[in-house]
Each structure stands twice: as structure tokens, then as C-alpha cells.
Motif scaffolding. Structure first.
Motif, short mmCIF file in Angstrom:
data_model
loop_
_atom_site.label_atom_id
_atom_site.label_comp_id
_atom_site.label_asym_id
_atom_site.label_seq_id
_atom_site.Cartn_x
_atom_site.Cartn_y
_atom_site.Cartn_z
N SER A 146 5.06 0.83 -7.86
CA SER A 146 5.57 -0.21 -8.75
C SER A 146 4.77 -1.49 -8.59
O SER A 146 4.06 -1.69 -7.60
N ARG A 147 4.85 -2.37 -9.58
CA ARG A 147 4.15 -3.64 -9.56
C ARG A 147 5.15 -4.78 -9.47
O ARG A 147 6.31 -4.65 -9.87
N ARG A 148 4.68 -5.91 -8.99
CA ARG A 148 5.51 -7.09 -8.86
C ARG A 148 5.93 -7.57 -10.25
O ARG A 148 5.09 -7.75 -11.14
N GLY A 149 7.21 -7.82 -10.44
CA GLY A 149 7.72 -8.29 -11.72
C GLY A 149 7.91 -7.20 -12.75
O GLY A 149 8.22 -7.51 -13.91
N GLU A 150 7.71 -5.96 -12.37
CA GLU A 150 7.87 -4.86 -13.32
C GLU A 150 9.34 -4.68 -13.68
O GLU A 150 10.22 -4.72 -12.82
N ALA A 151 9.58 -4.51 -14.97
CA ALA A 151 10.96 -4.33 -15.43
C ALA A 151 11.47 -2.97 -14.98
O ALA A 151 10.75 -1.97 -15.01
#
Length: 500
Positions: free
Chosen positions: A353-358
Motif C-alpha cells: 500500500s501507499r501513503r494516503g491511499e484510499a
């Protein structure tokens, strides 16, 4: 001296000094700890609220520091406030923090704390010495032990005869006008000190029994939480252990034996009487005020110790029973597996996952996909409707006599009979009217109906108890007792409009 013997003795001493009681007495601030615990927790106040304990200990620290204690060249005092000190003492095993019956958090001394205070009190107080009273106590204990251990019937009979002869001789001497042999005040003083020495051991013994019961409670609850067996099996095994918790430890068995002696209220009353007799004697003025107070409080301390042990036993049984009733090991195991699955899913999802991913929320729980449910069982025949009801011919006679006989009260016949029995009188005795009725309206249900009619017409209860016999439709008889009832004449009530 052998090296092996020295090493074994040294290891035993190391284990002894790991005991929290010796650790308390061996630490640097032991004088302060002993002083504060002895002042806060007394025989009259074995449990103290947490807030009150903190306030009193802080006040004691402030007074000692104001007096100059705690400096480098004086007796050191612990650093920190009372809250930190009490937390350390709880962790060390000298204090116990618990919730009282009125939902207030309190501190109480543990068995190690009580034992440390008793040791410090004996060392710092009046020094016990070899006396006639202490030697007599030892000799009597040894004699009693020998008598209990000796199974010889003839020897015991001889001892009893000898004791009876001695008592009879003393009784004859007193009856003939002999004087009671007086005891010197010094000997009485020694005996009182011996009694106090024995009594000082009791609080620590009671505390050890109570804590032993609580330790078994913790062990049982821990085993229940890790158990995967069916709840019924756990209930049978551990609930029985909780109910017989006094028999599970040496301390509990010893207390159960002592309870047979001191648990009798008559024994406690006799103890109070003996103590009052002792305190009235002139030799007690030679005792210090503290020792006189200890003599006065012996009975109360025994009662408090017994109550503490019984309370611990009752709470342990309640906790174990509640745990067994409310604990489902299989359900907890399923919850643990579900949580592990969730954590495993997080471990797989977070690295990619990525930072700020919904994150798409789960708006509803998934439903199991059932392909096809079985529609019928092994019977291959198609379902058939029930057989139709038979047509009822209205011309057929129905036997309703028995049905009416077992039915409710016959109000019309009862009202007519009550009015006829009353005649022109304003009131009528309901039980007498029921006895005079025909057998068809002497059923138990008719008695209730007659009372209902009397209530509607207006009735008065008397102090007399009446007994009436009733006849059921199968000719069996039942006898009833009821309070006497006088009712108004229903005919008069009908004429005056009382039925409206």
C-alpha cells in the motif's frame, strides 16, 4: 565442614532472602516502610482507601523531612511521592490493592507485610524471655501431642482417672473452706507477655491463608482461560475445587482445623469474658499501654482474621463459578483465529500500500454462497395433505353432562342458593351456606364462585378459620380451610340495585 553442606545451606539462605518479608526488612528504607505501614494499617483499620493512604503517607514524609531526616548524614528516606511508593510496595508484595464491597479501591497488608511488621515489633518491643508461662505452654503442648499420638486406651483411661482425682481433691479442699492459691503479679505479667507473643502470630497466619486461597483462584482462572475442553467438563472439575478450596492447601487445612475451635460464637464469647477478667486484675497496670490495648483487641483480631479468610474463600468461589459460567473456550479460540487472520491480512496488505491511499470500507459482511439446499429427505413419496375432518351431524346427541360437571362455577344456582339460605336476613355466613348446598354445587370451583358472589354483594372477613369439604365430579373429596366470610344478602342487594 563439607563443601556440599555449605553450598546447600547457602542456597537455602538465598531462597529465604528472596521472600518479600525478608526483602522488606533488608532494604535501605526498611525503618520508614515499617513505620508507615504500622501507622496506616492497624487492627481497627485493616483496609484503607487508596486516596486516604496516599494522603497519610505524604503527610508522614513531609513531617520526617521537616524534622531533618533524609539528609546525607541522617537516616535516608525514599524519593518520590506516596503514589509511587505504594505502587512499588504493591509490586514488591508488601501491599495488596483491591476493590472493597462498596466499590472503593483500598490497600491492605499482604501476609509478607504483616509478617515483617510482627518481626519488627518483636525485635523493637519488649524482649521475650524464658519464663514459667512459656515453658508451661511448651510442656502442655508436648503432653497434648503425646496424648493425641498415643493410641493406648488403658494409658488414656489411667491419665483421665489421675486428672479426675486431682480435680476432685482440689474441689474438696475448696468446699472445706480452703483458700484459692494466689499467683504473684510477676508470674501473671510473664503469662500475659506469653499470650501476647502467641497472639501476634495470628494476623500473619490468617493473611497467609487468605492469600493462599487467592493464589489458587488465580491459578484456576488462568487454567480456565487456556482450556479448550468443553465447558461442562471444566465446570464439574474446577467448580468442585473452588467449593472445597480450603482443603487444597496446607494453610487452608490448618485453618479449617482451627476454625472448629474459634468459629463457635460461644468460644468467642468465652474469650471476651476471660479477657475482661484479666484486664480487671491489678497486675495489668504493670503492662505498658500498648500491651494492654493488644490484650483488649485479641478477640477482635481473631474475628477479623476469620472473616478475612471466609471472605477470600467466598470471593474465590464466586469468581471461579462466574468464570466457568461465562467462559467459552471454543468461542475464544475462534475469536483468536479471526484476529490472527485479520493481522495476517494487514501484514500482506501494508507492504504493497501507499501513503494516503484510499481504502474501500467493508460496508456489509460477506454472505456464504450456498449453491443448493436439500429440498426433501430420504422419503421419496411426495408430501400428502392431512385427512379431511369428518362432517358433523347436528342431529347427533353430544354428551355434555361430564363437560359441564368439570366446568366453571354455576353462578345462577349459587346465587339462588345463597339468597334462599339467607332468607330475610341482611347477611349470611358463606361457609355455612356452602355446607348446606346440594352436592352438585359443592365442587371446589363452586366454592370460589360463591366467594366471588359474596365479594360482589359486599362481604366482611372474620377472625374465624372455617373448614369446608368439597366434592369433585368423580366423587373424590377435598378439604379446604379459609377465613370466615359474612356476605350481604344477594337478594337485598338486587332489590337495592347493588348489582349495577
Amino acid at each position: 565442614m563439607g563443601t556440599r553442606g555449605v553450598e546447600g545451606a547457602y542456597q537455602g539462605a538465598l531462597r529465604a532472602f528472596q521472600n518479600p518479608m525478608l526483602a522488606l526488612l533488608h532494604q535501605t528504607h526498611a525503618p520508614f516502610v515499617v513505620t508507615v505501614l504500622a501507622m496506616v494499617f492497624t487492627a481497627e483499620r485493616p483496609r484503607v482507601a487508596v486516596a486516604d493512604s496516599h494522603a497519610e503517607i505524604n503527610d508522614a514524609l513531609a513531617q520526617l523531612r521537616a524534622a531533618g531526616y533524609g539528609d546525607e548524614d541522617n537516616q535516608p528516606l525514599p524519593t518520590g511521592n506516596a503514589r509511587d511508593l505504594c505502587r512499588q510496595w504493591v509490586q514488591a508484595g508488601w501491599l495488596v490493592r483491591q476493590v472493597s464491597d462498596d466499590d472503593v479501591e483500598v490497600y491492605r497488608l499482604s501476609a509478607y507485610g504483616v509478617g515483617a511488621l510482627e518481626v519488627a515489633g518483636r525485635v523493637g518491643g519488649v524482649r521475650t524471655r524464658v519464663s514459667e508461662s512459656r515453658v508451661r505452654t511448651l510442656l502442655e503442648a508436648i503432653e497434648r501431642l503425646a496424648q493425641d499420638a498415643d493410641p493406648d486406651v488403658m494409658a488414656r483411661i489411667a491419665r483421665l482417672h489421675e486428672e479426675i482425682q486431682q480435680r476432685q481433691k482440689e474441689l474438696t479442699r475448696l468446699e472445706q473452706g480452703g483458700a484459692v492459691e494466689t499467683v504473684e503479679d510477676e508470674q501473671l505479667l510473664e503469662a500475659a507477655e506469653n499470650v501476647l507473643h502467641l497472639a501476634r502470630e495470628l494476623p500473619a497466619d490468617f493473611a497467609r491463608v487468605a492469600e493462599s486461597i487467592k493464589a489458587i483462584q488465580r491459578d484456576v482462572v488462568a487454567e480456565l482461560r487456556h482450556d479448550v475442553r468443553p465447558t461442562g467438563e471444566v465446570l464439574r472439575e474446577y467448580l468442585a475445587r473452588g467449593q472445597r478450596i480450603l482443603d487444597a492447601t496446607p494453610e487452608g487445612r490448618a485453618f479449617a482445623g482451627a476454625l472448629r475451635l474459634i468459629g463457635d460464637p460461644a468460644q468467642i464469647d468465652d474469650l471476651w469474658s476471660h479477657l475482661r477478667t484479666v484486664l480487671r486484675h491489678r497486675f495489668t497496670h504493670l503492662l505498658p499501654e500498648q500491651q494492654r490495648r493488644e490484650l483488649t483487641e485479641i478477640s477482635r483480631r481473631i474475628e477479623q482474621g476469620v472473616k478475612e479468610v471466609l471472605t477470600a474463600q467466598r470471593q474465590a468461589s464466586h469468581v471461579i463459578t462466574t468464570q466457568v459460567r461465562n467462559h467459552d473456550p471454543m468461542r475464544d479460540r475462534q475469536v483468536d483465529e479471526l484476529l490472527r487472520d485479520v493481522m495476517s491480512g494487514f501484514h500482506k496488505w501494508v507492504p504493497g500500500s501507499r501513503r494516503g491511499e484510499a481504502v474501500e470500507p467493508l460496508r456489509r459482511l460477506p454472505v456464504a454462497d450456498v449453491g443448493h439446499l436439500r429440498q426433501r429427505m430420504s422419503d421419496l413419496r411426495p408430501p400428502q395433505p392431512p385427512a379431511p375432518l369428518r362432517e358433523w351431524d347436528e342431529s347427533e346427541d353430544t354428551a355434555d353432562a361430564d363437560t359441564r360437571a368439570w366446568g366453571g362455577p354455576r353462578y345462577a344456582e349459587l346465587r339462588a342458593h345463597l339468597a334462599a339460605f339467607a332468607g330475610d336476613a341482611e347477611s349470611v355466613d358463606v361457609t355455612a351456606a356452602f355446607r348446606a348446598a346440594v352436592e352438585d354445587i359443592q365442587r371446589p370451583v363452586d366454592l370460589l364462585g360463591l366467594l366471588e358472589i359474596a365479594h360482589d354483594a359486599g362481604m366482611t372477613e372474620t377472625a374465624e378459620v372455617a373448614v369446608v369439604d368439597t366434592v369433585r365430579p368423580d366423587q373424590t373429596r377435598r378439604r379446604f380451610a379459609l377465613g370466615g366470610v359474612v356476605a350481604a344478602n344477594p337478594a337485598s342487594a338486587d332489590r337495592s340495585g347493588g348489582d349495577e
